[in-house]
Design an enzyme around this catalytic site. Sequence first.
Site, PDB file in Angstrom:
ATOM      1  N   ARG A  49       0.846  -1.199   0.000  1.00  9.43           N
ATOM      2  CA  ARG A  49       0.000   0.000   0.000  1.00  9.43           C
ATOM      3  C   ARG A  49       0.883   1.250   0.000  1.00  9.43           C
ATOM      4  O   ARG A  49       1.233   1.772   1.069  1.00  9.43           O
ATOM      5  CB  ARG A  49      -0.925  -0.015   1.214  1.00  9.43           C
ATOM      6  CG  ARG A  49      -1.919  -1.170   1.201  1.00  9.43           C
ATOM      7  CD  ARG A  49      -2.900  -1.086   2.373  1.00  9.43           C
ATOM      8  NE  ARG A  49      -2.218  -1.249   3.647  1.00  9.43           N
ATOM      9  CZ  ARG A  49      -1.951  -2.426   4.209  1.00  9.43           C
ATOM     10  NH1 ARG A  49      -2.296  -3.537   3.578  1.00  9.43           N
ATOM     11  NH2 ARG A  49      -1.348  -2.499   5.365  1.00  9.43           N
ATOM     12  N   LYS A 107      10.281 -17.261   9.338  1.00 13.47           N
ATOM     13  CA  LYS A 107      10.412 -18.609   9.909  1.00 13.47           C
ATOM     14  C   LYS A 107       9.738 -19.674   9.060  1.00 13.47           C
ATOM     15  O   LYS A 107      10.274 -20.777   8.891  1.00 13.47           O
ATOM     16  CB  LYS A 107       9.850 -18.638  11.321  1.00 13.47           C
ATOM     17  CG  LYS A 107       8.438 -18.126  11.440  1.00 13.47           C
ATOM     18  CD  LYS A 107       7.988 -18.023  12.878  1.00 13.47           C
ATOM     19  CE  LYS A 107       6.633 -17.322  12.985  1.00 13.47           C
ATOM     20  NZ  LYS A 107       6.743 -15.878  12.695  1.00 13.47           N
ATOM     21  N   VAL A 134      13.616 -16.847  14.689  1.00  6.87           N
ATOM     22  CA  VAL A 134      13.338 -17.631  15.893  1.00  6.87           C
ATOM     23  C   VAL A 134      13.604 -16.782  17.132  1.00  6.87           C
ATOM     24  O   VAL A 134      14.699 -16.255  17.303  1.00  6.87           O
ATOM     25  CB  VAL A 134      14.204 -18.906  15.955  1.00  6.87           C
ATOM     26  CG1 VAL A 134      13.881 -19.710  17.216  1.00  6.87           C
ATOM     27  CG2 VAL A 134      14.001 -19.765  14.715  1.00  6.87           C
ATOM     28  N   GLY A 136      12.685 -13.815  18.237  1.00  3.89           N
ATOM     29  CA  GLY A 136      12.794 -12.364  18.226  1.00  3.89           C
ATOM     30  C   GLY A 136      14.183 -11.834  18.500  1.00  3.89           C
ATOM     31  O   GLY A 136      15.144 -12.141  17.789  1.00  3.89           O
ATOM     32  N   ILE A 138      16.208 -12.475  20.920  1.00  5.62           N
ATOM     33  CA  ILE A 138      17.137 -13.346  21.641  1.00  5.62           C
ATOM     34  C   ILE A 138      18.215 -13.867  20.696  1.00  5.62           C
ATOM     35  O   ILE A 138      17.898 -14.501  19.691  1.00  5.62           O
ATOM     36  CB  ILE A 138      16.400 -14.546  22.268  1.00  5.62           C
ATOM     37  CG1 ILE A 138      15.259 -14.075  23.165  1.00  5.62           C
ATOM     38  CG2 ILE A 138      17.374 -15.421  23.048  1.00  5.62           C
ATOM     39  CD1 ILE A 138      14.364 -15.196  23.658  1.00  5.62           C
ATOM     40  N   GLY A 189      -3.255  -7.223  22.691  1.00  6.71           N
ATOM     41  CA  GLY A 189      -2.472  -7.220  21.460  1.00  6.71           C
ATOM     42  C   GLY A 189      -1.444  -8.332  21.373  1.00  6.71           C
ATOM     43  O   GLY A 189      -0.650  -8.368  20.434  1.00  6.71           O
ATOM     44  N   ASP A 203       3.323 -21.949  14.494  1.00  2.97           N
ATOM     45  CA  ASP A 203       4.439 -21.004  14.604  1.00  2.97           C
ATOM     46  C   ASP A 203       5.630 -21.652  15.307  1.00  2.97           C
ATOM     47  O   ASP A 203       6.771 -21.593  14.834  1.00  2.97           O
ATOM     48  CB  ASP A 203       3.971 -19.763  15.370  1.00  2.97           C
ATOM     49  CG  ASP A 203       5.089 -18.775  15.642  1.00  2.97           C
ATOM     50  OD1 ASP A 203       5.385 -17.949  14.771  1.00  2.97           O
ATOM     51  OD2 ASP A 203       5.673 -18.846  16.742  1.00  2.97           O
ATOM     52  N   LYS A 207       9.689 -22.896  14.003  1.00  2.00           N
ATOM     53  CA  LYS A 207      10.911 -22.549  14.729  1.00  2.00           C
ATOM     54  C   LYS A 207      11.651 -23.803  15.186  1.00  2.00           C
ATOM     55  O   LYS A 207      12.893 -23.840  15.175  1.00  2.00           O
ATOM     56  CB  LYS A 207      10.553 -21.656  15.919  1.00  2.00           C
ATOM     57  CG  LYS A 207       9.972 -20.306  15.485  1.00  2.00           C
ATOM     58  CD  LYS A 207       9.364 -19.535  16.647  1.00  2.00           C
ATOM     59  CE  LYS A 207       8.768 -18.233  16.182  1.00  2.00           C
ATOM     60  NZ  LYS A 207       8.063 -17.492  17.261  1.00  2.00           N
ATOM     61  N   GLY A 306       7.543  -8.715  18.572  1.00  2.00           N
ATOM     62  CA  GLY A 306       7.401  -7.263  18.645  1.00  2.00           C
ATOM     63  C   GLY A 306       8.289  -6.570  17.635  1.00  2.00           C
ATOM     64  O   GLY A 306       9.329  -7.103  17.229  1.00  2.00           O
TER      65      GLY A 306
END
Length: 430
Positions: A49, A107, A134, A136, A138, A189, A203, A207, A306
């Site tokens: 978009r 992933k 995998v 985030g 970390i 959220g 999900d 991973k 996040g």
Amino acid sequence: MMRTRPLKVALLGCGVVGSEVARIMTTHAEDLAARIGAPVELAGVAVRRPSKVREGIDPSLVTTDATALVKRGDIDVVVEVIGGIEPARSLIMTAFEHGASVVSANKALIAQDGAALHAAAEEHGKDLYYEAAVAGAIPLIRPLRESLAGDKINRVMGIVNGTTNFILDKMDSTGAGYQEALDEATALGYAEADPTADVEGFDAAAKAAILAGISFHTRVRLDDVYREGMTEVTAADFASAKEMGCTIKLLAICERAAHGGSVTARVHPAMIPLDHPLASVRGAYNAVFVEAEAAGQLMFYGPGAGGAPTASAVLGDLVAVCRNKLGEATGPGDSAYTQLPVSPMGEVVTRYHISLDVADKPGVLAQVATVFAEHGVSIDTVRQSGKDGEASLVVVTHRAADAALTGTVDALRKLDTVRGVASIMRVEGE
């Protein structure tokens, strides 16, 4: 001496993660240049978009033609954060063909087609990095494939989905039911409008495939991973877990068989003792517990999702890939030299917690114990309670193969004195 000509980066996707990648590239430009040895320049942003206002991004960089962007020939690194299989797969392949290395957070794609993507990267002498795929922010992928490259990893067990951990943590700490905890996660959220990929384990399974492949130097695809969701976990299950000194987590478990000739990869809810490090992981956090032959037990913990945390992992890969580019080198590629087969779930050995609804009359326990013995499953403890002709029988086994346990439960259901199997849950981390 710093090179003055910038390295050019194409960004595919500018959603929650992509917009954070662009922001950090802009606000930390000087630091990134100092760490890399050359400036990095955002050369184009592919979106669906184009009319949407994107703060801090020059509108002239925005395009809907992602293919043309990766084909330009002057792009040094393509950052892919659009997700899904297509068009991400084709765009990454095209990027390699036109001289760009790739950083991805995808992933699902890495789990399904990682071997083909690595082969294309190697063919064209380019990098493929995917730390953000995998857990985030970390640091996990790079420690597994670089820091522990000289060691033998035997087991990787972790909480790799923040949504499910938030839900299970709420059920544990407040006594809430599954739906109530899911509703709260959605309101805050943490859960998507359609939470299926998270709560059914898809999900986490993707991973797990990535982690198993890297840890054991073999090919593990998404289809190889056994998967159970957590939608059937109840408040009663948590009550039983507490009686055992445990809690319940949705775990991704990758392990080398005791004989060393195969590996397994699985995702399912499990009881774990309260003194295990993973038991204390709360809220939407992720944590991965690694057991290596020389290094021993290692724990990796932090925010697993996040925009900013995931972008942090993407930028770490971007710095590494850009340094490789300047040094005319590539980082570690695919390592699947062991070619170990992936064993079916039936061969996995673990402990089990089985809750049965039975008739409250003499001889029931003896009947149940006989069925377990006939199938070669040894009982550790039994707890029985009941009144008014109905009873609950909780059996905790010693370690047994999944196939043996399945046969046991099928036989139990045929007993006239067994009204039903209330729940079956694996016990891990002991």
